[in-house]
Design an enzyme around this catalytic site. Structure first.
Site, short mmCIF file in Angstrom:
data_model
loop_
_atom_site.label_atom_id
_atom_site.label_comp_id
_atom_site.label_asym_id
_atom_site.label_seq_id
_atom_site.Cartn_x
_atom_site.Cartn_y
_atom_site.Cartn_z
CG HIS A 65 -17.02 2.11 -4.84
ND1 HIS A 65 -16.96 2.71 -3.60
CD2 HIS A 65 -17.56 3.03 -5.67
CE1 HIS A 65 -17.44 3.94 -3.68
NE2 HIS A 65 -17.82 4.15 -4.92
CB CYS A 97 -15.18 4.69 0.37
SG CYS A 97 -16.40 3.44 -0.13
CD GLU A 259 16.92 11.73 14.72
OE1 GLU A 259 17.52 11.42 15.76
OE2 GLU A 259 17.12 11.17 13.61
CB CYS A 287 23.49 12.60 13.71
SG CYS A 287 22.54 13.10 12.25
#
Length: 383
Positions: A65, A97, A259, A287
């Site tokens: 890796h 990992c 939101e 809003c």
């Protein structure tokens, strides 16, 4: 069989970069991990000592890796440079990992003169508890040296484009939905690492004086519960906070309210058909547009109930009132935060370091005043 990769390369091809660093949260067939690194000596000027690329296959042995290849190279080199302090930065296509995360944590504990910042394009197996725990150990802030992990945004992608892509003759052009994917991954990493808000940020943004100026950001803290045998059970893996995205020519040109960022995140949780309760604690009430979108969400997801506690009312005139009434009519519970909600948010979402919540002057009076205004808005169905 050992993967046929050279230890390092200095540049990657343009198409290789776009294919492997695309930040869509869920992608298949991206089995090669690319790790671009920079090593700088720590100091006022911080010159870059080295910058190259390691790569490796995700399904190969751990020693192949790229994180392990970097550690193998760096450890050997550090034997000749033990006294110097270094700042290392990684830009990786996948987060480490479990095995690599644990090895990197061990390395940092053994060599406190090295600091590591990891920018990741995507999160690898982020839904698995063992991967989550390994990243928390790697990034824990107290008790031992740790790595700092962040999600790559436009600036990091542009930096990699300029530094590690060969033959580029044109500026970096972001792919579709890069900022939206960044927001999702940033919130997910915050949940995973259990990020906490700075106390000053909480106090300044959730201060509930009815009329304040200069507060252009909205913070939204959230928690999720599932109904089990008549009891609401917290799902702590889905608890965190986010804020609105400011207008950015390279991101959201018009910005994106907190939101809407939150609504983007919910499908990412893949909630099943059981009954759920989502509770939001917001520095401003929604809003008109955000209230409309939240109303659509609960109408389309009858197994999810929504509770909103707001510190202040956003523009309680005109269409904002209409939006709150629509949201309330469609089933959302809307209320103003009082002492207990502020204390809960302080205890749950703030890096308080053991300090209890200290209410500011006028908190209860402001809460009562705002609650009266909200009742009038929600009851005034004729407007």
């Amino acid at each position: 069989m050992k993967p046929q990769f050279r230890n390092t390369v200095e540049r990657m091809y343009r198409d290789t970069f776009f294919y492997n660093f695309n930040n869509r949260p869920i992608l298949s067939r991206r089995n090669t991990v690319w790790l671009c690194y920079e090593v700088k000596t720590r100091g006022p000027s911080m010159p870059t000592w080295d910058a190259k690329i390691f790569r490796g296959q995700v399904y190969s042995k751990a020693k192949y890796h790229p994180e392990m290849r970097f550690l193998h190279w760096f450890r050997k080199w550090r034997q000749l440079h033990r006294d110097q302090e270094y700042e290392v930065t990684w830009y990786v296509s996948w987060s480490p990992c479990t095995g690599c995360a644990n090895s990197v944590a061990t390395f940092l504990a053994e060599d406190p003169k090295v600091t590591l910042t990891i920018f990741v394009a995507r999160l690898y197996y982020f839904w698995k508890p063992d991967y989550q725990e390994a990243l928390r150990v790697l990034c824990q802030k107290r008790g031992s040296p740790h790595a700092t992990m962040k999600i790559m945004n436009y600036n990091e992608f542009q930096h990699c484009w300029n530094k590690f892509v060969r033959g580029r003759r044109e500026p970096f052009e972001p792919w579709e939905n890069l900022p939206k994917h960044y927001t999702l991954l940033h919130a997910t990493l915050g949940e995973l690492l259990r990020h906490l808000m700075d106390p000053g940020t909480f106090t300044s943004n959730f201060y509930n004086k009815p009329w304040v100026s200069g507060q252009h950001e909205t913070y939204l803290c959230y928690k999720v519960e599932r109904l089990h045998n008549g009891t609401w059970v917290p799902l702590n893996q889905h608890r965190g906070f986010l804020r609105n995205q400011a207008p950015d020519i390279h991101g959201f040109p018009k910005g994106r309210h907190a939101e809407l960022c939150f609504l983007d995140l919910i499908p990412f949780w893949k909630l099943d058909g059981q009954q759920y309760r989502v509770t939001c604690f917001t520095s401003w009430s929604p809003c008109f547009s955000c209230a409309q979108e939240m109303a659509k969400f609960i109408s389309n997801n009858e197994h999810v109930s929504l509770c909103i506690f707001a510190a202040r009312i956003y523009d309680d005139q005109g269409r904002c009132q209409e939006g709150l009434r629509t949201l309330h009519r469609d089933g959302a519970k809307i209320a103003m935060m009082n002492y207990s909600e502020f204390e809960y948010c302080w205890d749950t979402f703030v890096d308080r370091q053991g300090r209890p919540f200290q209410p500011w002057d006028g908190l209860d009076e402001h809460s009562q005043d705002l609650s009266g205004r909200l009742r009038a808005i929600l009851q005034n169905q004729g407007n």
